[in-house]
Scaffold this motif. Structure first.
Motif, PDB file in Angstrom:
ATOM      1  N   VAL A 282     -19.911   5.034 -20.113  1.00  0.00           N
ATOM      2  CA  VAL A 282     -20.767   3.961 -20.616  1.00  0.00           C
ATOM      3  C   VAL A 282     -20.050   2.630 -20.479  1.00  0.00           C
ATOM      4  O   VAL A 282     -18.903   2.478 -20.903  1.00  0.00           O
ATOM      5  CB  VAL A 282     -21.146   4.219 -22.080  1.00  0.00           C
ATOM      6  N   GLU A 283     -20.734   1.678 -19.895  1.00  0.00           N
ATOM      7  CA  GLU A 283     -20.191   0.324 -19.802  1.00  0.00           C
ATOM      8  C   GLU A 283     -20.335  -0.376 -21.146  1.00  0.00           C
ATOM      9  O   GLU A 283     -21.356  -0.240 -21.821  1.00  0.00           O
ATOM     10  CB  GLU A 283     -20.937  -0.455 -18.715  1.00  0.00           C
ATOM     11  N   PRO A 284     -19.329  -1.131 -21.576  1.00  0.00           N
ATOM     12  CA  PRO A 284     -19.412  -1.795 -22.888  1.00  0.00           C
ATOM     13  C   PRO A 284     -20.646  -2.687 -23.009  1.00  0.00           C
ATOM     14  O   PRO A 284     -20.954  -3.467 -22.120  1.00  0.00           O
ATOM     15  CB  PRO A 284     -18.122  -2.621 -22.945  1.00  0.00           C
ATOM     16  N   GLY A 285     -21.365  -2.547 -24.118  1.00  0.00           N
ATOM     17  CA  GLY A 285     -22.504  -3.393 -24.400  1.00  0.00           C
ATOM     18  C   GLY A 285     -23.822  -2.925 -23.828  1.00  0.00           C
ATOM     19  O   GLY A 285     -24.849  -3.563 -24.079  1.00  0.00           O
ATOM     20  N   LYS A 286     -23.852  -1.827 -23.079  1.00  0.00           N
ATOM     21  CA  LYS A 286     -25.085  -1.366 -22.462  1.00  0.00           C
ATOM     22  C   LYS A 286     -26.032  -0.747 -23.502  1.00  0.00           C
ATOM     23  O   LYS A 286     -25.611  -0.263 -24.546  1.00  0.00           O
ATOM     24  CB  LYS A 286     -24.774  -0.313 -21.382  1.00  0.00           C
ATOM     25  N   PHE A 287     -27.333  -0.762 -23.189  1.00  0.00           N
ATOM     26  CA  PHE A 287     -28.325  -0.099 -24.025  1.00  0.00           C
ATOM     27  C   PHE A 287     -28.371   1.387 -23.684  1.00  0.00           C
ATOM     28  O   PHE A 287     -28.353   1.761 -22.509  1.00  0.00           O
ATOM     29  CB  PHE A 287     -29.708  -0.720 -23.827  1.00  0.00           C
ATOM     30  N   ILE A 288     -28.446   2.237 -24.729  1.00  0.00           N
ATOM     31  CA  ILE A 288     -28.533   3.681 -24.566  1.00  0.00           C
ATOM     32  C   ILE A 288     -29.714   4.175 -25.380  1.00  0.00           C
ATOM     33  O   ILE A 288     -29.956   3.712 -26.507  1.00  0.00           O
ATOM     34  CB  ILE A 288     -27.236   4.383 -25.009  1.00  0.00           C
ATOM     35  N   ALA A 289     -30.466   5.120 -24.848  1.00  0.00           N
ATOM     36  CA  ALA A 289     -31.606   5.686 -25.563  1.00  0.00           C
ATOM     37  C   ALA A 289     -31.123   6.538 -26.745  1.00  0.00           C
ATOM     38  O   ALA A 289     -30.136   7.272 -26.616  1.00  0.00           O
ATOM     39  CB  ALA A 289     -32.458   6.529 -24.624  1.00  0.00           C
ATOM     40  N   PRO A 290     -31.782   6.467 -27.903  1.00  0.00           N
ATOM     41  CA  PRO A 290     -31.322   7.222 -29.079  1.00  0.00           C
ATOM     42  C   PRO A 290     -31.261   8.727 -28.857  1.00  0.00           C
ATOM     43  O   PRO A 290     -30.425   9.404 -29.464  1.00  0.00           O
ATOM     44  CB  PRO A 290     -32.364   6.864 -30.146  1.00  0.00           C
ATOM     45  N   GLU A 291     -32.138   9.297 -27.988  1.00  0.00           N
ATOM     46  CA  GLU A 291     -32.098  10.753 -27.792  1.00  0.00           C
ATOM     47  C   GLU A 291     -30.821  11.210 -27.088  1.00  0.00           C
ATOM     48  O   GLU A 291     -30.471  12.390 -27.144  1.00  0.00           O
ATOM     49  CB  GLU A 291     -33.314  11.225 -26.993  1.00  0.00           C
ATOM     50  N   LEU A 292     -30.108  10.300 -26.436  1.00  0.00           N
ATOM     51  CA  LEU A 292     -28.871  10.658 -25.745  1.00  0.00           C
ATOM     52  C   LEU A 292     -27.666  10.641 -26.663  1.00  0.00           C
ATOM     53  O   LEU A 292     -26.602  11.137 -26.291  1.00  0.00           O
ATOM     54  CB  LEU A 292     -28.629   9.713 -24.567  1.00  0.00           C
ATOM     55  N   THR A 293     -27.797  10.041 -27.844  1.00  0.00           N
ATOM     56  CA  THR A 293     -26.653   9.912 -28.748  1.00  0.00           C
ATOM     57  C   THR A 293     -26.788  10.795 -29.978  1.00  0.00           C
ATOM     58  O   THR A 293     -26.132  10.547 -30.986  1.00  0.00           O
ATOM     59  CB  THR A 293     -26.487   8.441 -29.175  1.00  0.00           C
ATOM     60  N   ILE A 294     -27.633  11.825 -29.921  1.00  0.00           N
ATOM     61  CA  ILE A 294     -27.766  12.737 -31.055  1.00  0.00           C
ATOM     62  C   ILE A 294     -26.475  13.520 -31.269  1.00  0.00           C
ATOM     63  O   ILE A 294     -26.063  13.766 -32.405  1.00  0.00           O
ATOM     64  CB  ILE A 294     -28.956  13.688 -30.832  1.00  0.00           C
ATOM     65  N   ASN A 295     -25.808  13.899 -30.175  1.00  0.00           N
ATOM     66  CA  ASN A 295     -24.516  14.577 -30.264  1.00  0.00           C
ATOM     67  C   ASN A 295     -23.385  13.575 -30.080  1.00  0.00           C
ATOM     68  O   ASN A 295     -23.568  12.538 -29.447  1.00  0.00           O
ATOM     69  CB  ASN A 295     -24.415  15.677 -29.209  1.00  0.00           C
ATOM     70  N   PRO A 296     -22.193  13.860 -30.618  1.00  0.00           N
ATOM     71  CA  PRO A 296     -21.078  12.912 -30.487  1.00  0.00           C
ATOM     72  C   PRO A 296     -20.724  12.651 -29.033  1.00  0.00           C
ATOM     73  O   PRO A 296     -20.845  13.544 -28.186  1.00  0.00           O
ATOM     74  CB  PRO A 296     -19.921  13.617 -31.217  1.00  0.00           C
ATOM     75  N   PRO A 297     -20.304  11.445 -28.717  1.00  0.00           N
ATOM     76  CA  PRO A 297     -19.903  11.153 -27.336  1.00  0.00           C
ATOM     77  C   PRO A 297     -18.559  11.779 -27.008  1.00  0.00           C
ATOM     78  O   PRO A 297     -17.781  12.136 -27.900  1.00  0.00           O
ATOM     79  CB  PRO A 297     -19.797   9.621 -27.328  1.00  0.00           C
ATOM     80  N   ARG A 298     -18.321  11.920 -25.736  1.00  0.00           N
ATOM     81  CA  ARG A 298     -16.980  12.268 -25.280  1.00  0.00           C
ATOM     82  C   ARG A 298     -16.133  10.997 -25.308  1.00  0.00           C
ATOM     83  O   ARG A 298     -16.535   9.970 -24.789  1.00  0.00           O
ATOM     84  CB  ARG A 298     -17.020  12.823 -23.862  1.00  0.00           C
ATOM     85  N   VAL A 299     -14.978  11.096 -25.934  1.00  0.00           N
ATOM     86  CA  VAL A 299     -14.116   9.925 -26.106  1.00  0.00           C
ATOM     87  C   VAL A 299     -12.764  10.212 -25.473  1.00  0.00           C
ATOM     88  O   VAL A 299     -12.226  11.315 -25.607  1.00  0.00           O
ATOM     89  CB  VAL A 299     -13.938   9.577 -27.599  1.00  0.00           C
ATOM     90  N   ALA A 300     -12.211   9.221 -24.785  1.00  0.00           N
ATOM     91  CA  ALA A 300     -10.888   9.350 -24.170  1.00  0.00           C
ATOM     92  C   ALA A 300     -10.152   8.037 -24.282  1.00  0.00           C
ATOM     93  O   ALA A 300     -10.756   6.963 -24.255  1.00  0.00           O
ATOM     94  CB  ALA A 300     -10.995   9.775 -22.705  1.00  0.00           C
ATOM     95  N   ALA A 301      -8.839   8.136 -24.433  1.00  0.00           N
ATOM     96  CA  ALA A 301      -7.995   6.947 -24.535  1.00  0.00           C
ATOM     97  C   ALA A 301      -6.828   7.058 -23.574  1.00  0.00           C
ATOM     98  O   ALA A 301      -6.239   8.127 -23.425  1.00  0.00           O
ATOM     99  CB  ALA A 301      -7.477   6.777 -25.964  1.00  0.00           C
ATOM    100  N   THR A 302      -6.508   5.945 -22.942  1.00  0.00           N
ATOM    101  CA  THR A 302      -5.314   5.841 -22.111  1.00  0.00           C
ATOM    102  C   THR A 302      -4.352   4.900 -22.807  1.00  0.00           C
ATOM    103  O   THR A 302      -4.625   3.704 -22.926  1.00  0.00           O
ATOM    104  CB  THR A 302      -5.641   5.309 -20.709  1.00  0.00           C
ATOM    105  N   VAL A 303      -3.270   5.442 -23.319  1.00  0.00           N
ATOM    106  CA  VAL A 303      -2.264   4.637 -24.010  1.00  0.00           C
ATOM    107  C   VAL A 303      -1.053   4.476 -23.104  1.00  0.00           C
ATOM    108  O   VAL A 303      -0.841   5.259 -22.174  1.00  0.00           O
ATOM    109  CB  VAL A 303      -1.857   5.274 -25.354  1.00  0.00           C
ATOM    110  N   PHE A 304      -0.249   3.472 -23.406  1.00  0.00           N
ATOM    111  CA  PHE A 304       0.863   3.136 -22.521  1.00  0.00           C
ATOM    112  C   PHE A 304       2.216   3.210 -23.218  1.00  0.00           C
ATOM    113  O   PHE A 304       3.224   2.826 -22.629  1.00  0.00           O
ATOM    114  CB  PHE A 304       0.648   1.731 -21.952  1.00  0.00           C
TER     115      PHE A 304
END
Length: 383
Positions: free
Chosen positions: A198-220
């Motif tokens: 997902v690009e930051p700030g984009k609109f997403i339909a509510p039916e797509l966010t019923i389940n938690p998103p996949r989240v990933a972080a790249t730390v340095f």
């Protein structure tokens, strides 16, 4: 009834690995077919003696790398001596300074080598090597990805409505299911073909966010540090104040992160408990778009776990991020990561209220403007 209250601010910020390869840039076909993580080896494009200037440039780059490696040996000797002797009260600070200097020299000794640049360009490289971490962070900061995030956070007033200021230190990504019907053959064969970043700030339909998103972080950073993840909606109407209040959708504390590899999975899919469970976004009918901000905040003491109690459904509404951070020792502003998306009301939201929240769905409308001629209509001008 409510009133729109979003403050404005001028964009001003200093310069500042949930899914393995899926979040990073797609490598070339040659790199994808390679079984080794380092990818194909660099080959000299021109034979020696064909172009003298090219030969001299390679000679100069490798000579400079050899000189830096000599400096590395000197610093290594000093570093080992400080660790063994441990003389003085400030020996720890000296050891840390020499270790940082050693990492900088190791990066400088390899960053201009053509084989290093080639492997980084191909997208297959060992992230635990300092030079590749440096190049990854440099690309994140200078190739527009960080600029786009900061632009959306400031333009849509997530700063200062939620954060007083923000200077991220890690790259945060989220994924939701894809909605496009057309997929290539390669995508259909992929295990994660039904998800997209997902690009930051984009609109997403509510039916797509019923389940938690996949989240990933790249730390340095190479040391292990603890973070707390929150998902907030600062656009819930408050009828009493005719303004907005914040709703806590998700809370997961004590997430250990380090730069062992790219795109570190975080969230319930990793086996950790979700603490305060995920509640799907549910923008109220009649309200403008809602901003959903995902934050990954560093702990003030990066090695101390927090015993944060689970928030009840009643405590989620009216959540105060700044008070919560001050109480539990979370850092707001410098460090951490953020992401955001937007949603508006849809018919699917009514099902979320009835099936998940199990409360009546509120409906908001704009207050009618007073009629300036109402009083005049009640008067009789003729007998």
């Amino acid at each position: 009834m409510y009133a729109l209250s979003r403050s404005s601010i001028t964009l001003s910020h200093p310069i500042a690995p949930p899914c393995t390869r899926l979040f990073s840039r797609t490598p070339s076909l040659q790199a994808r077919n390679s079984k080794k993580i380092t990818g194909p080896l660099w080959k000299k494009p021109l034979a020696s003696g064909r172009v003298k200037a090219y030969d001299e440039a390679l000679k100069y780059i490798r000579g400079d790398a050899a000189n830096v490696r000599k400096d590395i040996e000197v610093v290594k000797t000093q570093w080992k001596a400080v660790k063994q002797l441990k003389e003085g009260d400030d020996w720890g600070a000296k050891e840390l300074e020499l270790r940082k200097k050693l990492e900088i020299l190791e990066i400088q000794s390899k960053i201009n080598l053509p084989e290093v640049r080639f492997r980084f360009m191909m997208g297959r490289y060992p992230f635990f090597i300092p030079v590749y971490r440096h190049l990854t962070e440099q690309r994140w900061r200078k190739d527009g990805m960080l600029d786009l995030l900061m632009e959306r956070l400031y333009q849509m007033h997530a700063v200062p409505d939620l954060l007083p200021t923000f200077h991220p230190s890690l790259d945060l990504h989220i994924q939701f299911p894809r909605t496009d019907g057309h997929r290539t053959l390669r995508d259909r064969r992929a295990a994660n073909a039904f998800y997209h970043t997902v690009e930051p700030g984009k609109f997403i339909a509510p039916e797509l966010t019923i389940n938690p998103p996949r989240v990933a972080a790249t730390v340095f950073h190479t040391d292990t540090r603890l973070y707390t993840m929150l998902l907030l909606d600062p656009d819930v109407p408050n009828e009493e104040t005719r303004s907005y209040q914040t709703y806590l959708h998700w809370l997961l504390p004590n997430i250990p992160l380090q730069a062992s590899y790219r795109n570190i999975k975080i969230g319930p899919s990793t086996g950790r408990s979700s603490h305060t469970p995920y509640i799907p976004p549910h923008p109220q009918r009649g309200t403008p778009y809602h901003r959903y901000v995902l934050l990954l905040l560093p702990h003030l003491n990066p090695t101390q776990k927090l015993t944060i109690p689970v928030f009840t459904d009643q405590q989620r509404l009216g959540f105060d991020l700044r008070e919560f951070s001050a109480t539990w020792g979370l850092v707001l502003g410098p460090g951490g990561g953020a992401h955001m998306w937007r949603e508006v009301w849809h018919e699917k939201v009514s099902e979320i209220y009835s099936d998940i929240l199990r409360i009546p769905e509120p409906v908001y409308t704009r207050a009618r403007k007073p009629d300036p001629y109402a009083e005049g209509r009640e008067k009789k001008y003729f007998l």
